[in-house]
Write a protein that holds these residues in place. Structure first.
Motif, PDB file in Angstrom:
ATOM      1  N   THR A 412       0.865  -1.177   0.000  1.00 26.06           N
ATOM      2  CA  THR A 412       0.000   0.000   0.000  1.00 26.06           C
ATOM      3  C   THR A 412       0.898   1.223   0.000  1.00 26.06           C
ATOM      4  OG1 THR A 412      -0.082   0.212   2.417  1.00 26.06           O
ATOM      5  CG2 THR A 412      -1.723  -1.246   1.372  1.00 26.06           C
ATOM      6  N   ALA A 413       0.292   2.373  -0.168  1.00 24.61           N
ATOM      7  CA  ALA A 413       1.072   3.617  -0.171  1.00 24.61           C
ATOM      8  C   ALA A 413       1.717   3.872   1.183  1.00 24.61           C
ATOM      9  CB  ALA A 413       0.164   4.790  -0.554  1.00 24.61           C
ATOM     10  N   ALA A 414       1.205   3.199   2.239  1.00 24.02           N
ATOM     11  CA  ALA A 414       1.745   3.424   3.580  1.00 24.02           C
ATOM     12  C   ALA A 414       2.909   2.504   3.918  1.00 24.02           C
ATOM     13  CB  ALA A 414       0.633   3.248   4.620  1.00 24.02           C
ATOM     14  N   HIS A 415       3.160   1.471   3.103  1.00 26.06           N
ATOM     15  CA  HIS A 415       4.236   0.520   3.401  1.00 26.06           C
ATOM     16  C   HIS A 415       5.597   1.199   3.340  1.00 26.06           C
ATOM     17  CE1 HIS A 415       1.580  -2.990   3.276  1.00 26.06           C
ATOM     18  NE2 HIS A 415       2.620  -3.738   3.618  1.00 26.06           N
ATOM     19  N   ALA A 416       6.363   1.030   4.406  1.00 29.61           N
ATOM     20  CA  ALA A 416       7.726   1.581   4.450  1.00 29.61           C
ATOM     21  C   ALA A 416       8.778   0.486   4.475  1.00 29.61           C
ATOM     22  CB  ALA A 416       7.886   2.487   5.672  1.00 29.61           C
ATOM     23  N   THR A 417       8.342  -0.751   4.718  1.00 29.51           N
ATOM     24  CA  THR A 417       9.261  -1.904   4.699  1.00 29.51           C
ATOM     25  C   THR A 417       8.518  -3.087   4.094  1.00 29.51           C
ATOM     26  OG1 THR A 417       8.584  -2.633   6.910  1.00 29.51           O
ATOM     27  CG2 THR A 417      10.499  -1.151   6.774  1.00 29.51           C
ATOM     28  N   PHE A 418       9.270  -4.072   3.673  1.00 31.41           N
ATOM     29  CA  PHE A 418       8.648  -5.295   3.164  1.00 31.41           C
ATOM     30  C   PHE A 418       8.076  -6.091   4.332  1.00 31.41           C
ATOM     31  CE2 PHE A 418      11.820  -4.428  -0.196  1.00 31.41           C
ATOM     32  CZ  PHE A 418      10.961  -4.367  -1.284  1.00 31.41           C
ATOM     33  N   ASP A 419       6.949  -6.786   4.088  1.00 35.36           N
ATOM     34  CA  ASP A 419       6.310  -7.566   5.137  1.00 35.36           C
ATOM     35  C   ASP A 419       7.295  -8.586   5.699  1.00 35.36           C
ATOM     36  OD1 ASP A 419       4.000  -6.170   4.702  1.00 35.36           O
ATOM     37  OD2 ASP A 419       3.036  -7.742   3.494  1.00 35.36           O
ATOM     38  N   SER A 420       7.300  -8.732   7.008  1.00 40.56           N
ATOM     39  CA  SER A 420       8.249  -9.656   7.650  1.00 40.56           C
ATOM     40  C   SER A 420       7.946 -11.113   7.349  1.00 40.56           C
ATOM     41  CB  SER A 420       8.244  -9.431   9.170  1.00 40.56           C
ATOM     42  OG  SER A 420       6.941  -9.673   9.695  1.00 40.56           O
ATOM     43  N   LYS A 503      20.507   1.844 -13.999  1.00 36.89           N
ATOM     44  CA  LYS A 503      20.167   1.043 -12.819  1.00 36.89           C
ATOM     45  C   LYS A 503      20.142   1.920 -11.565  1.00 36.89           C
ATOM     46  CE  LYS A 503      19.538  -3.345 -13.867  1.00 36.89           C
ATOM     47  NZ  LYS A 503      18.304  -4.049 -13.443  1.00 36.89           N
ATOM     48  N   ILE A 504      21.167   2.710 -11.388  1.00 41.71           N
ATOM     49  CA  ILE A 504      21.282   3.521 -10.169  1.00 41.71           C
ATOM     50  C   ILE A 504      20.167   4.551 -10.098  1.00 41.71           C
ATOM     51  CG2 ILE A 504      22.717   5.286  -9.060  1.00 41.71           C
ATOM     52  CD1 ILE A 504      25.151   3.601  -9.989  1.00 41.71           C
ATOM     53  N   ARG A 505      19.794   5.168 -11.228  1.00 43.16           N
ATOM     54  CA  ARG A 505      18.691   6.137 -11.207  1.00 43.16           C
ATOM     55  C   ARG A 505      17.398   5.464 -10.758  1.00 43.16           C
ATOM     56  NH1 ARG A 505      21.507   7.924 -15.817  1.00 43.16           N
ATOM     57  NH2 ARG A 505      20.217   6.650 -17.227  1.00 43.16           N
ATOM     58  N   ARG A 506      17.218   4.204 -11.144  1.00 36.97           N
ATOM     59  CA  ARG A 506      16.014   3.471 -10.727  1.00 36.97           C
ATOM     60  C   ARG A 506      16.062   3.133  -9.247  1.00 36.97           C
ATOM     61  NH1 ARG A 506      14.732  -2.261 -11.441  1.00 36.97           N
ATOM     62  NH2 ARG A 506      12.472  -2.569 -11.521  1.00 36.97           N
ATOM     63  N   TRP A 507      17.253   2.769  -8.756  1.00 35.07           N
ATOM     64  CA  TRP A 507      17.393   2.406  -7.343  1.00 35.07           C
ATOM     65  C   TRP A 507      17.243   3.610  -6.404  1.00 35.07           C
ATOM     66  CZ3 TRP A 507      22.428  -0.707  -8.626  1.00 35.07           C
ATOM     67  CH2 TRP A 507      22.084  -1.909  -9.249  1.00 35.07           C
ATOM     68  N   GLN A 508      17.319   4.789  -6.948  1.00 35.20           N
ATOM     69  CA  GLN A 508      17.180   5.996  -6.124  1.00 35.20           C
ATOM     70  C   GLN A 508      15.716   6.383  -5.918  1.00 35.20           C
ATOM     71  OE1 GLN A 508      19.683   8.584  -8.456  1.00 35.20           O
ATOM     72  NE2 GLN A 508      21.501   8.197  -7.195  1.00 35.20           N
ATOM     73  N   LYS A 509      14.788   5.574  -6.485  1.00 40.07           N
ATOM     74  CA  LYS A 509      13.364   5.831  -6.335  1.00 40.07           C
ATOM     75  C   LYS A 509      12.756   4.866  -5.314  1.00 40.07           C
ATOM     76  CE  LYS A 509      13.029   7.235 -11.190  1.00 40.07           C
ATOM     77  NZ  LYS A 509      12.385   6.952 -12.510  1.00 40.07           N
ATOM     78  N   ASP A 510      11.488   5.114  -4.961  1.00 37.91           N
ATOM     79  CA  ASP A 510      10.778   4.201  -4.079  1.00 37.91           C
ATOM     80  C   ASP A 510      10.230   3.028  -4.879  1.00 37.91           C
ATOM     81  OD1 ASP A 510      11.277   5.721  -1.845  1.00 37.91           O
ATOM     82  OD2 ASP A 510       9.370   6.824  -1.951  1.00 37.91           O
ATOM     83  N   TYR A 511       9.930   1.957  -4.163  1.00 37.24           N
ATOM     84  CA  TYR A 511       9.465   0.719  -4.791  1.00 37.24           C
ATOM     85  C   TYR A 511       7.987   0.818  -5.156  1.00 37.24           C
ATOM     86  CZ  TYR A 511       8.444  -4.305  -5.253  1.00 37.24           C
ATOM     87  OH  TYR A 511       8.048  -5.543  -5.716  1.00 37.24           O
ATOM     88  N   SER A 512       7.650   0.372  -6.379  1.00 32.13           N
ATOM     89  CA  SER A 512       6.261   0.322  -6.834  1.00 32.13           C
ATOM     90  C   SER A 512       5.932  -1.101  -7.254  1.00 32.13           C
ATOM     91  CB  SER A 512       6.035   1.266  -8.027  1.00 32.13           C
ATOM     92  OG  SER A 512       6.281   2.607  -7.659  1.00 32.13           O
ATOM     93  N   ASN A 513       4.702  -1.528  -6.969  1.00 34.80           N
ATOM     94  CA  ASN A 513       4.281  -2.875  -7.346  1.00 34.80           C
ATOM     95  C   ASN A 513       2.763  -2.910  -7.426  1.00 34.80           C
ATOM     96  OD1 ASN A 513       3.419  -5.742  -7.058  1.00 34.80           O
ATOM     97  ND2 ASN A 513       5.603  -6.096  -6.860  1.00 34.80           N
TER      98      ASN A 513
END
Length: 604
Positions: A412-420, A503-513
């Motif tokens: 969700t937009a609120a996720h700050a870490t991957f689910d444990s 690659k690095i420009r992409r890694w400097q962004k937040d994760y989308s899925n």
């Protein structure tokens, strides 16, 4: 005229199924002459001349054939002189030849293969130094290195044992007190480095090699024992069962495209037509599949795993496995001709299935993970005789994977870490512990789900992590995609500079899925602004260690250990576990080829 013969000491050695007679040799020579166009009178002809306890026969003549570099329509012929020398000794025969071939039916009737282990004992003696070796991978995977060749003054000093047991020696060159020898055990070809010599010296050479093949005792040189070893097929009958079949498409492709040994043809309107390159490639692609082996007894069915339809039959004999039938739509009516013959005029034309069977261009796997039938010989991976330690040392247990319920988790937009309780979460929290830089490369042109760096350690370390989740299983199904992805991306572990910017420009962004843009940074550890510097340091480090981790909740190390213990205790291995063993060992071997270390992180 035979006294003028001068050739190298290279021959193909066979054992005799039945003794040759004067009539048999006469028939052979007649058939060889009849198989060539525009034949001259014999340059020489000798039938079963006795020399001590040895018989020798020889023939030579001129004939014409189409020039290889001209179209057949041009009618250009080149005049060829060929010769054949047969030496019979102690139930064996040595064949020296040039520009003449033996009829396939005659070879099948009279000649049998000399077991590869006899060739090894005779040629690869204890004092032998290996200078060159050609190897074939035992795997039927499309993604592994299928063959490789090493060459050095002494290979034992430069070729390590890592991954070696997954390879079968197809040919090698050695030197010893007896001289320099080269051999291809599958074909019985054995040659000694020497000046060109006359027929009397060839006879002496042939008898001496045959004596070694018959009388040599003991074990071959230790170096060749590093690789998979040839064993007698009859020694395992009744104790194991074949499970998978695959055509050796790599060897078939070489015969067609690289060496030009054969021509693929198909009958159309009573005439034979050569297949075009696209048609040949379609046939080869169709043959590049793995079929399940089903049934009991000597004759076993080849079955399409997806449709359960019967596509062929193999026969398990005492000394070899025969391909009795293979019916695939594109290749069923394809036949093989000698390309030196005019199109449609090869008297020895045979079906593609018979050619694959005759040349032993197929691989059979068994419910014992250590066995593979390749090049007409059964091989055992001696690395499995220790109870599977070779596999277990690559498996690392992680208790957190027992609580995983999904590969990536929910977003969700609120996720700050991957689910444990996701595989992604376990990699970030535990598996990648020790990485100073950790980036998520999931989706798009991904090299791995995560890439980790440790530049402060000595030596530095680069790690690719491939995540997977599934129900616990000892089958290979859960691993095919992960292994394929991991092998295909081994080349990316060099971190090529020309693509790192994107690659690095992409890694400097937040994760989308799945349409959700989260607050999870793709750069999970380290400074996003320092990624270029950190990856450049890792790329240019001459001693950097490269590791590839497949991290999965679908496998348990203790379950694998228990399965290996059952096999070690004498129980038959589950066919699905055999496929898993071969798939993972192929993965580890492929990593070794690319100077990387492969591991599987799984449940306890």
């Amino acid at each position: 005229m035979i006294n003028a013969l001068r050739v190298a000491k290279t021959a193909n050695f066979h054992s005799l199924k039945r003794a040759l007679s004067n009539a048999a040799v006469d028939d052979l020579f007649r058939r060889i002459r009849a198989g060539q166009p525009s034949v001259s009178q014999n340059v020489f002809h000798h039938r079963r001349v006795l020399a001590g306890a040895t018989y020798w026969s020889a023939i030579s003549f001129f004939y014409e054939r189409p020039a290889a570099f001209m179209s057949e329509e041009a009618g250009i012929r080149e005049r060829i002189c060929g010769f054949l020398l047969l030496v019979e000794h102690r139930g064996h025969v040595a064949i020296f030849r040039s520009k003449l071939d033996l009829p396939a039916e005659f070879s099948t009737r009279y000649f049998a293969r000399v077991p590869s282990e006899r060739v090894d004992i005779a040629i690869a003696r204890n004092d032998a130094v290996f200078e060159k070796i050609r190897l074939r991978n035992m795997s039927i995977s499309k993604d592994v290195m299928r063959s490789k060749t090493f060459e050095a003054n002494d290979l034992s000093n430069v070729v390590g044992p890592a991954g070696a047991s997954r390879y079968v020696p197809q040919g090698y060159t050695v030197r010893s007190n007896a001289g320099h020898y080269s051999t291809t055990p599958r074909t019985g070809r054995i040659g000694q480095r020497s000046d060109r010599v006359g027929h009397e010296d060839l006879i002496v050479y042939a008898t001496s090699v045959i004596d070694q093949l018959v009388d040599a005792q003991g074990a071959p040189a230790r170096f060749i024992g590093t690789f998979a070893r040839a064993i007698d097929l009859s020694s395992i009958q009744g104790s194991v069962s074949p499970t998978a079949f695959a055509v050796d498409v790599a060897s078939l492709t070489d015969a067609v495209h690289e060496r030009g040994d054969i021509r693929l043809v198909r009958k159309s309107n009573q005439n034979y037509v050569a297949l075009s390159k696209p048609e040949v490639d379609q046939v080869l692609s169709e043959l590049d599949c793995v079929l399940k082996i089903d049934g009991q007894g000597k004759l076993l069915d080849l079955v399409d795993s997806a449709t359960s339809s019967k596509l062929g039959v193999i026969a398990i004999n005492q000394s070899r496995i025969a391909l009795r039938d293979l019916r695939l739509p594109l290749s069923a009516d394809v036949e093989i001709e000698d390309p030196d013959r005019p199109l449609g005029e090869d008297p020895d034309r045979i079906s593609l299935r018979r050619y694959v069977e005759r040349e032993d261009y197929f691989i059979v796997l068994f419910d014992s993970p250590s066995l593979a039938y390749i090049d007409g010989t059964l091989f055992r991976d001696e690395g499995f005789t220790d109870g599977g330690v070779a596999l277990l040392r690559y498996l690392r247990a992680n208790t957190l994977l027992g609580g995983v319920v999904d590969e990536k988790g929910k977003f969700t937009a609120a996720h700050a870490t991957f689910d444990s309780d996701s595989t992604f979460g376990v990699i970030e929290k535990s598996v990648a512990d020790g990485d100073e830089v950790l980036v998520c490369d999931d989706l798009g042109d991904e090299w791995a789900d995560f890439i980790g760096l440790n530049n402060s350690g000595s030596p530095p370390r680069i790690t690719f992590y491939h995540a997977k989740h599934g129900q616990p299983s000892l089958g290979a199904g859960q691993f095919h995609i992960s292994v394929s992805q991991a092998i295909k991306n081994l080349q990316r572990m060099s971190l090529p500079a020309d693509v790192m910017g994107a690659k690095i420009r992409r890694w400097q962004k937040d994760y989308s899925n799945g349409g959700a843009t989260t607050k999870i940074p793709r750069t999970l550890r380290g400074s996003a602004g320092q990624l270029a510097t950190e990856f450049a340091r890792a790329r240019t480090a001459p001693d950097a260690i490269r590791r590839v981790f497949i991290v999965t909740s679908s496998l348990s190390r203790s379950a694998v250990e228990a399965a290996l213990e059952r096999v070690k205790a004498g129980h038959a291995a589950d066919p699905y576990f055999v496929q898993l063993y071969w798939l993972l060992m192929s993965f580890f071997s492929a990593c070794t080829e690319m100077n990387a270390h492969g591991y599987v992180v799984c449940q306890d």
